[in-house]
Design an enzyme around this catalytic site. Sequence first.
Site, PDB file in Angstrom:
ATOM      1  N   ASP A  90       1.050  -1.261  -0.065  1.00 23.70           N
ATOM      2  CA  ASP A  90       0.010   0.009   0.110  1.00 23.70           C
ATOM      3  C   ASP A  90       0.929   1.298   0.049  1.00 23.70           C
ATOM      4  O   ASP A  90       1.931   1.024   0.341  1.00 23.70           O
ATOM      5  CB  ASP A  90      -0.939   0.044   1.269  1.00 23.70           C
ATOM      6  CG  ASP A  90      -2.135   0.934   1.032  1.00 23.70           C
ATOM      7  OD1 ASP A  90      -1.972   1.572   0.074  1.00 23.70           O
ATOM      8  OD2 ASP A  90      -3.079   0.987   2.045  1.00 23.70           O
TER       9      ASP A  90
HETATM   10  C1  BGC Z   1      -4.943   3.334   0.044  1.00 16.76           C
HETATM   11  C2  BGC Z   1      -4.877   2.313  -1.097  1.00 16.76           C
HETATM   12  C3  BGC Z   1      -5.080   3.028  -2.331  1.00 16.76           C
HETATM   13  C4  BGC Z   1      -3.615   4.041  -2.349  1.00 16.76           C
HETATM   14  C5  BGC Z   1      -3.443   4.909  -3.600  1.00 16.76           C
HETATM   15  C6  BGC Z   1      -3.644   4.506  -0.187  1.00 16.76           C
HETATM   16  O1  BGC Z   1      -3.849   5.160   0.985  1.00 16.76           O
HETATM   17  O2  BGC Z   1      -4.940   2.643   1.243  1.00 16.76           O
HETATM   18  O3  BGC Z   1      -6.380   1.598  -1.118  1.00 16.76           O
HETATM   19  O4  BGC Z   1      -4.822   2.178  -3.494  1.00 16.76           O
HETATM   20  O5  BGC Z   1      -3.510   4.767  -1.340  1.00 16.76           O
HETATM   21  O6  BGC Z   1      -4.171   5.759  -3.839  1.00 16.76           O
END
Ligand code: BGC
Length: 795
Positions: free
Chosen positions: A297
């Site tokens: 993530d």
């Molecule tokens: C989130 C993810 C997301 C990523 C990119 C993160 O803060 O937890 O679910 O895909 O950001 O935007």
Amino acid sequence: MMLKKMRKKRRQLTSIALATGIALSGLSFQTGVFAAEQEAPKTEQTIKNIVPQLVDKASIEAVIAAMTVEEKAKLVVGVGMPGMTIPKLPVQGAVGGTPAIERLGIPAMYYADGPAGLRISPTRPGESKTYYTTAFPIATSLASTWDTSVVNKVGQAQGNEVKEYGVDVLLAPALNLHRNILTGRNFEYFSEDPLIAGKMTAALVNGVQSNGVGATIKHYAANNQETNRFTIDTIVSERALRELYLKGFEIAVKESHPKAVMSSYNLLNGTPASQNEELLTTVLRGDWGYDGYVMTDWFAGTDPVAQMRAGNDQIMPGFPQSSERIANAVKNGSLDEAILDRNVKNILNFVVESPSFKNYSHSDNPDLQAHAEVARQAAADGMVLLKNNQNALPLQKENKVALFGTAQIETVKGGTGSGDVNAAYTVSIVDGLKHAGYSLHEDLVNQYSNYIGELRQMEEYKIKPSPWGEDFGKEIPVIPEMVLDTNQVEKVQDESDIGVIVIGRNSGEGVDRKNIKGDYLLTDTEKAMIQNVSKAYHDAGKKVAVVLNIGGPVEIASWRDQVDSILLAWQPGQEAGDAVADVLTGAVNPSGKLATTFPVKYEDVPSAENFPGTPAENPTQVVYEEDIYVGYRYYSTFDVKPAYEFGYGLSYTNFDYSNIRVNQGGKFKDQITVFANIKNTGKVSGKEAVQVYVSAPDGKLEKPEIELKAFGKTKELKPNQSELLKFELNAKDLASFDEEKNQWIVEKGVYTVKVGASSENIKGSTTFTVAKDIIVEEVSNSLVPEVEIDRLSKK
Ligand code: BGC
């Protein structure tokens, strides 16, 4: 430009190699197509200078063999967050991707969020063209359809937008369980039940990937809160992990082969998920046979080298320092280069399948109109009729409707954060009813509209771009519900036939919800509105319905008796108002059912005492003491009556269940089939979501009172029409996890199959016998918590 040039070069190189038929046998690399850095003549020297090119899967080994450590370390670190110091991506609003390595013919790939639709920037500087995408209903709403074919269609449409806007990988779907009803991102997740979560995810992934783009299942694993999400240490038993928190991922991996998995922020039993080798390699690849790639993530974890070792193939969106640390670790011998090679290979395996690699010429023009139709149907199918006394709904055509509540105008399409979608519009409930030809109490609509307009002028309530950047939708401060005076309610009542009250809520990434007024609880103004409107209409012999435009449970038990009908519309995506109107008017007969329990009060939630962790002021650890008793597993085992139970939902018609039976004379060997005949006994057509629960005998392992083991939905049945539904149960479906032996086991004894319209409304049951214990599978001994857990038990 650069990319186009590179693609052209790759094509030329391929044709040179094919045309010249370069003999490869004498070279150290065995496969693939090779390109001369200088043109012919093809002397020995030239052949030494030949650089392998990525042309297909078979060329990957040779390309890796030709990569420098720096190039490998570059590829395993993504590029991209807009607004950061990293380069802007051509698809604006995409949040990352893989870097290109031109020398080897490796193109860049692009990633963008999900899950309610593709999230990219709707506009680009200096262009009049727009890049809107479709906002589909939230995942919780999709799960409430109990219909994997509907969810698959949503996936197909989402994947098409991904492809047509030049993105390679969708960062969705998300399938963490609704462990606690207040988790801020529950709207992005399907259910409290892993079977629903897993099956819905698989249906979505299969739909998305049918377009030739990748889907990413996230956030792996046990990422069940937003409070201190980067640092919280989630302590959970192996059994609860295997049976609940990992189960949906296991189903999705096996049934849909997602191209990517996103590891989560949280620590799992002491180790950050993205650095957790047992989670990412031993279980995911070893136990389940996963063959895609794993990305972190965004900004997760603390140690890029540990991430590489753990089997986290790519660090997102990454910093140049991460690459340096990885390359240095290889050079100083602390990271085996073979590990880096493995990770690079996992990424390249998808690169060669990606639209970018195939030079797909995207249109930037997906069929948004067709997708809006898919969104509308899915939204209507996910709506749950919670109450409908004396058939207050559907509305009669000649009814004049008075709409109360600000969410009739500011209808909430979905939650906030990375799961938001930049759609061109959201159809409000006012507009939806107008489109359906209803006459509304216009003065009241105008009054709400003026009230909202005035408040939105005030600094405090101004709608602004999201603080995370304009690609992340809008920040819409919550405005207080308009206070109604009783005389006015009387007058409106006098001038209309039915009162419809809309209650709205929103939540999103980064913050959990709270058990306070205005969030889980209704505000005093909202309660007064329900009370006054109900009294005025009931005194005049008229009806009142409530529409809940929410992303997760709110408190209902204290006020539901005052109203005649409650329609849970969820956050239904951009077609919200039209889909609400479809159900309110009866154009669509509601067939959604809850995939998450609505408790009577927050304190009833099994994890209430252990959420969001300890110490309360700033949690560092959260212990899942409720263990395997999440959602209905808890309510049914410990006899706690919810407001609306898991699986619950009404229809405008009635269904009769009959002939509930199993085959094989009730003797289970390795598989058994459950049959149920469903008949529409009412006056209008409708669909019924049918649920198969199993009560397993307590043996060495205690079992929840019931567990959902299969589900299905009838087709649209006309009055008097029937359908025979069949459900296959195999040994793995029935097995529990014995953490002492690391085995999935079906313990011997009598199993009761309960076929129901909900987890409490069991329509018929039957039994089958398992003669002796069946060891279904032995898996790795992984993810053992080091902390003692005081586990909830019925013993
Ligand atoms: C989130 C993810 C997301 C990523 C990119 C993160 O803060 O937890 O679910 O895909 O950001 O935007």
